[in-house]
Design a protein around this motif. Structure first.
Motif, PDB file in Angstrom:
ATOM      1  N   VAL B   9       0.831  -1.201   0.000  1.00 21.15           N
ATOM      2  CA  VAL B   9       0.000   0.000   0.000  1.00 21.15           C
ATOM      3  C   VAL B   9       0.872   1.261   0.000  1.00 21.15           C
ATOM      4  CG1 VAL B   9      -1.654   1.299   1.400  1.00 21.15           C
ATOM      5  CG2 VAL B   9      -1.891  -1.175   1.191  1.00 21.15           C
ATOM      6  N   CYS B  10       2.027   1.162   0.646  1.00 24.36           N
ATOM      7  CA  CYS B  10       2.938   2.306   0.818  1.00 24.36           C
ATOM      8  C   CYS B  10       3.315   2.916  -0.534  1.00 24.36           C
ATOM      9  CB  CYS B  10       4.202   1.812   1.526  1.00 24.36           C
ATOM     10  SG  CYS B  10       5.530   3.010   1.576  1.00 24.36           S
ATOM     11  N   ILE B  11       3.306   4.250  -0.592  1.00 23.46           N
ATOM     12  CA  ILE B  11       3.705   4.924  -1.827  1.00 23.46           C
ATOM     13  C   ILE B  11       5.058   5.619  -1.678  1.00 23.46           C
ATOM     14  CG2 ILE B  11       1.419   5.282  -2.809  1.00 23.46           C
ATOM     15  CD1 ILE B  11       1.851   8.265  -1.577  1.00 23.46           C
ATOM     16  N   GLY B  12       5.716   5.399  -0.544  1.00 20.23           N
ATOM     17  CA  GLY B  12       7.061   5.939  -0.377  1.00 20.23           C
ATOM     18  C   GLY B  12       7.130   7.441  -0.214  1.00 20.23           C
ATOM     19  N   ALA B  13       6.094   8.024   0.368  1.00 21.51           N
ATOM     20  CA  ALA B  13       6.103   9.479   0.535  1.00 21.51           C
ATOM     21  C   ALA B  13       7.087   9.918   1.620  1.00 21.51           C
ATOM     22  CB  ALA B  13       4.704   9.985   0.871  1.00 21.51           C
ATOM     23  N   GLY B  14       7.457   8.983   2.481  1.00 24.40           N
ATOM     24  CA  GLY B  14       8.516   9.268   3.443  1.00 24.40           C
ATOM     25  C   GLY B  14       8.100  10.070   4.664  1.00 24.40           C
ATOM     26  N   MET B  15       6.815  10.260   4.877  1.00 22.63           N
ATOM     27  CA  MET B  15       6.409  11.018   6.060  1.00 22.63           C
ATOM     28  C   MET B  15       6.832  10.295   7.337  1.00 22.63           C
ATOM     29  SD  MET B  15       5.356  13.690   4.868  1.00 22.63           S
ATOM     30  CE  MET B  15       4.966  14.452   6.445  1.00 22.63           C
ATOM     31  N   CYS B  16       6.802   8.969   7.296  1.00 21.57           N
ATOM     32  CA  CYS B  16       7.181   8.193   8.481  1.00 21.57           C
ATOM     33  C   CYS B  16       8.672   8.385   8.778  1.00 21.57           C
ATOM     34  CB  CYS B  16       6.847   6.728   8.271  1.00 21.57           C
ATOM     35  SG  CYS B  16       7.536   6.037   6.763  1.00 21.57           S
ATOM     36  N   ALA B  17       9.507   8.247   7.749  1.00 26.13           N
ATOM     37  CA  ALA B  17      10.949   8.367   7.946  1.00 26.13           C
ATOM     38  C   ALA B  17      11.333   9.779   8.372  1.00 26.13           C
ATOM     39  CB  ALA B  17      11.680   7.986   6.661  1.00 26.13           C
ATOM     40  N   LEU B  54       0.119  10.768   9.729  1.00 27.73           N
ATOM     41  CA  LEU B  54       0.664  11.551   8.613  1.00 27.73           C
ATOM     42  C   LEU B  54       0.811  10.722   7.340  1.00 27.73           C
ATOM     43  CD1 LEU B  54       3.457  13.672  10.350  1.00 27.73           C
ATOM     44  CD2 LEU B  54       1.308  14.504   9.393  1.00 27.73           C
ATOM     45  N   CYS B  55       0.912   9.421   7.479  1.00 30.90           N
ATOM     46  CA  CYS B  55       1.101   8.573   6.298  1.00 30.90           C
ATOM     47  C   CYS B  55      -0.062   8.786   5.329  1.00 30.90           C
ATOM     48  CB  CYS B  55       1.179   7.106   6.704  1.00 30.90           C
ATOM     49  SG  CYS B  55       1.137   6.012   5.274  1.00 30.90           S
ATOM     50  N   PRO B  56       0.245   9.181   4.103  1.00 28.65           N
ATOM     51  CA  PRO B  56      -0.839   9.503   3.167  1.00 28.65           C
ATOM     52  C   PRO B  56      -1.550   8.276   2.609  1.00 28.65           C
ATOM     53  CG  PRO B  56       1.276   9.723   2.077  1.00 28.65           C
ATOM     54  CD  PRO B  56       1.573   9.431   3.524  1.00 28.65           C
ATOM     55  N   SER B  57      -0.930   7.103   2.718  1.00 27.48           N
ATOM     56  CA  SER B  57      -1.495   5.949   2.027  1.00 27.48           C
ATOM     57  C   SER B  57      -2.166   4.953   2.973  1.00 27.48           C
ATOM     58  CB  SER B  57      -0.389   5.225   1.253  1.00 27.48           C
ATOM     59  OG  SER B  57       0.516   4.649   2.158  1.00 27.48           O
ATOM     60  N   GLY B  58      -2.083   5.204   4.267  1.00 28.81           N
ATOM     61  CA  GLY B  58      -2.684   4.274   5.217  1.00 28.81           C
ATOM     62  C   GLY B  58      -1.929   2.965   5.317  1.00 28.81           C
TER      63      GLY B  58
HETATM   64  S1  SF4 Z   1       4.535   7.565   5.274  1.00 31.33           S
HETATM   65 FE1  SF4 Z   1       3.287   5.838   4.577  1.00 31.33          FE
HETATM   66  S2  SF4 Z   1       3.438   5.954   2.363  1.00 31.33           S
HETATM   67 FE2  SF4 Z   1       5.077   7.204   3.160  1.00 31.33          FE
HETATM   68  S3  SF4 Z   1       6.856   5.879   3.233  1.00 31.33           S
HETATM   69 FE3  SF4 Z   1       5.892   5.814   5.227  1.00 31.33          FE
HETATM   70  S4  SF4 Z   1       4.508   4.078   5.133  1.00 31.33           S
HETATM   71 FE4  SF4 Z   1       5.050   4.558   3.035  1.00 31.33          FE
END
Ligand code: SF4
Lengths: 399, 63
Positions: B9-17, B54-58
């Protein structure tokens, strides 16, 4: 039938149009008339906007869309007449799972870690712009001298697009985002950028460099047409957005000396100030627009299958339920969670790069030019109400 | 607390990191989330919950 129509004209340069702010105070969803007569929706509430953007039952495919403003209707008609197609790699206008394939190919190139590694180079670029500014004449146009060259140089280097070619696509990019541009001219501009990038990709196939596009070419997953669409999206998005945030953000700070002083006195506030400027200014002031693929209930209201929904991000980002006192710029406010980069699967791919460019850019500007001020009265600064991405056309400054 | 991340599901937006670099990283390959610490210490709980919202993709959930 609603006679509410979307406008980008504003009463005050830094606030969304009053009409929409007032609507936002009354409800979160509103009936809105689209340019083709379609009766769709306008969303002004934060939670509702987030819900729509995160919901796969709302599509971003162009063939389902209704244009929220007349300029886009004309373009749509022209595109149909010329049988013009958006290039295949232009994943912004795709839904999952098509979108997913492109997004995953690119997301690895835009991770937080990778973007942070670019910071020293972005610093060099910002310093060089300021060197040139200091050596040049006063007043200067901050957009031309600083706000545009930084993101432009950075995205060109990252993608491997020769910066010397920038005049070829910067002029086209202006036409693309201009709300007063003729439909035929927009299509000509798109064709011109695509032709240029297609040629560049051919060149990279023959002579690969150490850049993102060469990497994608070598990866072998995408056709040259797809690569053109991807390059188009990244190049244009990388230009127009951050440049306008740097220009408009500086205007906002220079016209709010109190906030400017707070930030100057405590540079550790910079990361937060960037989020707050993104939230408060929300330069995406025309859409995004989605179309319901089935009946969907949002906060008790049913949006019927086929109906269009425009998300008014500038108003949603000032929703008092989410950001109390959101009409004020306050660089100390916890502003994360704003929708300036969108939400859901299309949330801005380049957002981590944009954050660094702003952090570095604003910091360098404040440090190097402590006497920075507007060279004209604030009301004489030409605002981009006529563009689909808001900002300042020019920002005459002195120091 | 136990975190789960759905990389499909993750789109790699990086909000988590960006929010909790001690717990989340992103793959160099496709940008999707890499869980550095699926059961982080209590003092990181608030930050992790923020990252989840904050994760946009859930893609993230906690239990
Ligand atoms: S914030 Fe959500 S979508 Fe973005 S990298 Fe992390 S898990 Fe993936």
């Amino acid at each position: 039938m609603s006679d509410l129509t979307l406008t980008t004209r504003r009463e005050r340069p830094l606030d969304p149009p009053d009409r929409f702010t007032e609507l936002g105070e009354r409800a979160h969803l509103h009936r809105m008339a689209y340019a083709d007569g379609h009766q769709g929706w306008l969303v002004t509430g934060y939670a509702a906007a987030r819900a729509v953007l995160a919901d796969p039952r709302f599509s971003n495919r162009p063939e389902l869309a209704h244009p929220p403003v007349a300029a886009r209707l004309e373009l749509l008609k022209e595109m149909q007449e010329q049988q013009f197609r958006v290039p295949p790699g232009f994943f912004l206008r795709m839904d999952a799972p098509e979108h997913t394939r492109y997004r995953k190919l690119l997301a690895g190139q835009f991770t937080v870690r990778r973007m942070n590694q670019l910071e020293p180079r972005i610093e060099e670029i910002a310093e060089a712009c300021l060197d040139r500014m200091e050596a040049g004449e006063r007043p200067a146009d901050l957009v031309e001298a600083f706000a545009l060259p930084i993101p432009s140089l950075v995205i060109c280097e990252l993608l491997g697009v020769p910066y010397a070619d920038r005049e070829r696509f910067q002029a086209d990019s202006k036409v693309l985002f201009g709300l007063d541009s003729e439909g035929a001219d927009v299509i000509a501009a798109m064709t011109s950028i695509s032709t240029y990038l297609y040629g560049l990709i051919q060149h990279k196939r023959a002579e690969p460099g150490d850049d993102l596009l060469s990497g994608l070419v070598a990866g072998g997953e995408l056709t040259d047409e797809e690569l053109t669409g991807v390059a188009f999206l990244l190049l244009v998005a990388g230009h127009e957005t951050t440049a306008n945030m740097l220009g408009l953000g500086t205007y906002a700070l220079l016209t709010d000396p109190g906030q400017l002083a707070v930030l100057r006195d405590d540079p550790s506030l910079m990361d937060n100030a960037v989020e707050e400027l993104l939230r408060h200014l929300t330069i995406i002031h025309l859409g995004p627009v989605r179309t319901a693929l089935e009946d969907v209930e949002v906060e008790g209201t049913v949006i019927a299958k086929g109906e269009a929904v425009t998300l008014h991000l500038p108003v949603a980002n000032r929703d008092p339920e989410r950001f109390p006192g959101g009409g004020r710029l306050d660089v100390t406010r916890p502003a994360t969670g704003h929708l300036a980069f969108g939400h859901g699967i299309h949330q801005c791919l380049g957002q981590q790069l944009a954050r660094i460019e702003m952090r570095v850019g604003y910091a360098a500007l404040l440090r190097r030019l402590p006497g920075l001020r507007l060279a004209v009265p604030p009301e004489e600064v030409p605002m981009r109400t006529d563009m689909s991405i808001y900002g300042v056309h020019r920002l005459p400054v002195t120091w | 607390m136990k975190i789960e991340a759905d990389t499909t599901v993750c789109i790699g937006a990086g909000m988590c990191a960006l929010t909790v670099p001690k717990v989340f990283d992103q793959s160099e390959e496709d940008g999707t989330v890499v869980l550095l610490d699926p059961s982080p210490p209590a003092e990181l709980e608030d930050a992790v919950r923020r990252a989840v919202t904050l994760c946009p993709s859930g893609a993230l959930s906690v239990s």
